[in-house]
Design an enzyme around this catalytic site. Structure first.
Site, PDB file in Angstrom:
ATOM      1  N   LYS A 190       7.296  -4.956   3.065  1.00  0.00           N
ATOM      2  CA  LYS A 190       7.363  -3.746   2.228  1.00  0.00           C
ATOM      3  C   LYS A 190       7.151  -2.506   3.090  1.00  0.00           C
ATOM      4  CE  LYS A 190       5.481  -1.333  -1.773  1.00  0.00           C
ATOM      5  NZ  LYS A 190       4.453  -1.213  -2.801  1.00  0.00           N
ATOM      6  N   HIS A 195       8.649   3.894   0.639  1.00  0.00           N
ATOM      7  CA  HIS A 195       8.450   5.346   0.554  1.00  0.00           C
ATOM      8  C   HIS A 195       7.114   5.740   1.199  1.00  0.00           C
ATOM      9  CE1 HIS A 195       6.713   3.088  -2.661  1.00  0.00           C
ATOM     10  NE2 HIS A 195       6.202   4.100  -3.318  1.00  0.00           N
ATOM     11  N   ARG A 196       6.068   4.960   0.899  1.00  0.00           N
ATOM     12  CA  ARG A 196       4.709   5.261   1.392  1.00  0.00           C
ATOM     13  C   ARG A 196       4.652   5.117   2.915  1.00  0.00           C
ATOM     14  NH1 ARG A 196       2.791   2.357  -1.994  1.00  0.00           N
ATOM     15  NH2 ARG A 196       2.570   4.072  -3.447  1.00  0.00           N
ATOM     16  N   ASN A 255      -6.728   3.203  -6.031  1.00  0.00           N
ATOM     17  CA  ASN A 255      -5.639   2.233  -6.144  1.00  0.00           C
ATOM     18  C   ASN A 255      -5.699   1.305  -4.923  1.00  0.00           C
ATOM     19  OD1 ASN A 255      -3.116   0.969  -5.837  1.00  0.00           O
ATOM     20  ND2 ASN A 255      -2.083   2.551  -7.030  1.00  0.00           N
ATOM     21  N   ASP A 313       0.302  10.676  -3.390  1.00  0.00           N
ATOM     22  CA  ASP A 313       0.784  10.640  -4.768  1.00  0.00           C
ATOM     23  C   ASP A 313       2.218  10.135  -4.749  1.00  0.00           C
ATOM     24  OD1 ASP A 313      -0.655  11.536  -7.296  1.00  0.00           O
ATOM     25  OD2 ASP A 313       1.438  12.011  -7.692  1.00  0.00           O
TER      26      ASP A 313
HETATM   27  P1  IMP Z   1      -0.383   7.903  -8.450  1.00  0.00           P
HETATM   28  O1  IMP Z   1       0.281   8.205  -7.157  1.00  0.00           O
HETATM   29  O2  IMP Z   1      -1.783   7.453  -8.274  1.00  0.00           O
HETATM   30  O3  IMP Z   1      -0.213   9.004  -9.447  1.00  0.00           O
HETATM   31  O4  IMP Z   1       0.316   6.627  -9.072  1.00  0.00           O
HETATM   32  C1  IMP Z   1       1.633   6.357  -8.840  1.00  0.00           C
HETATM   33  C2  IMP Z   1       2.087   5.224  -9.750  1.00  0.00           C
HETATM   34  O5  IMP Z   1       3.452   5.012  -9.423  1.00  0.00           O
HETATM   35  C3  IMP Z   1       1.374   3.915  -9.492  1.00  0.00           C
HETATM   36  O6  IMP Z   1       0.282   3.708 -10.333  1.00  0.00           O
HETATM   37  C4  IMP Z   1       2.486   2.906  -9.764  1.00  0.00           C
HETATM   38  O7  IMP Z   1       2.570   2.670 -11.141  1.00  0.00           O
HETATM   39  C5  IMP Z   1       3.726   3.659  -9.303  1.00  0.00           C
HETATM   40  N1  IMP Z   1       3.975   3.389  -7.875  1.00  0.00           N
HETATM   41  C6  IMP Z   1       3.893   4.252  -6.831  1.00  0.00           C
HETATM   42  N2  IMP Z   1       4.174   3.647  -5.676  1.00  0.00           N
HETATM   43  C7  IMP Z   1       4.408   2.365  -5.990  1.00  0.00           C
HETATM   44  C8  IMP Z   1       4.723   1.234  -5.198  1.00  0.00           C
HETATM   45  O8  IMP Z   1       4.809   1.264  -3.968  1.00  0.00           O
HETATM   46  N3  IMP Z   1       4.910   0.103  -5.890  1.00  0.00           N
HETATM   47  C9  IMP Z   1       4.818   0.016  -7.229  1.00  0.00           C
HETATM   48  N4  IMP Z   1       4.508   1.015  -8.009  1.00  0.00           N
HETATM   49  C10 IMP Z   1       4.293   2.202  -7.385  1.00  0.00           C
END
Ligand code: IMP
Length: 195
Positions: free
Chosen positions: A165, A170-171, A9, A65
């Site tokens: 941001k 959260h991140r 990502n 995640d």
């Molecule tokens: P994963 O952590 O790869 O399973 O994906 C988490 C999913 O949550 C992402 O593909 C987004 O669709 C959504 N997501 C997580 N964090 C964000 C963010 O900071 N902005 C927008 N979407 C998010």
């Protein structure tokens, strides 16, 4: 200090790279698949992915995640956020929210660290509260950014710069927890030697 990250990502990698630079950490993406278990818990997903990644490369590695939890949708899509984004997407979520007045939502992030001399896998978490907008706004960021307005702001995440941001996300909160823990424990982990 060098840390490796397993993720395809690019949005996440970009945000985490900015944060890493602020803390003098060299963050290097690893080109291996992120192995994911099916679970309702992002903690469990991150823990498992980091374990598999570390056993594969034997280098200090992080996995992140995250998910969007919408109160009136009984905390959907949560751990399924990535799949839901790819299927019904932002417009599908807005459709489910049509006529809903309580638009409270929360983004959650878990960063899992697996590294030499670290016992097990360490988890760092961050959350940001906010609301779901009535329509998508902005072109920045990724995923659900165009429909998430963090509390105390009127802009969506997609209308913010990456620096803005990273002040509230959260991140960023999860990453700051990791950076603080690394600084405190670097001596015994010999993390200046991580390559
Ligand atoms: P994963 O952590 O790869 O399973 O994906 C988490 C999913 O949550 C992402 O593909 C987004 O669709 C959504 N997501 C997580 N964090 C964000 C963010 O900071 N902005 C927008 N979407 C998010």
């Amino acid at each position: 200090m060098r840390l490796y990250i397993v993720s395809r990502n690019q949005g996440k990698i970009r945000e985490l790279s900015y944060l890493s630079r602020e803390h003098g950490i060299d963050l290097v993406p690893l080109d291996i698949p992120k192995v994911e278990v099916q679970s309702e818990s992002i903690q469990e997903v991150a823990l498992y992915s980091a374990t598999v990644a570390y056993l594969t490369v034997r280098k200090p590695v992080i996995v992140e995640d995250s998910g969007l939890y919408i109160k009136k949708l009984k905390m959907f899509p949560g751990a399924l956020s990535s799949y839901v984004y790819k299927t019904i997407g932002i417009h599908g979520i807005l459709k489910l929210m049509e006529g809903v007045r309580d638009r409270d939502a929360v983004f959650k992030s878990v960063i899992a660290l697996a590294a030499p001399r670290v016992r097990g896998v360490k988890l760092f978490q961050g959350v940001v509260y906010g609301t779901i907008s009535e329509e998508p706004r902005g072109t920045g960021g990724f995923g659900f950014d165009p429909i998430f307005i963090p509390s105390g702001y009127t802009k969506t995440f997609a209308e913010m710069s990456i620096e803005e941001k990273n002040k509230v996300s959260h991140r960023a909160k999860a990453f700051r927890g990791l950076a603080k823990w690394l600084i405190k424990n670097c001596g015994k982990l010999l993390c200046h030697d991580w390559k």
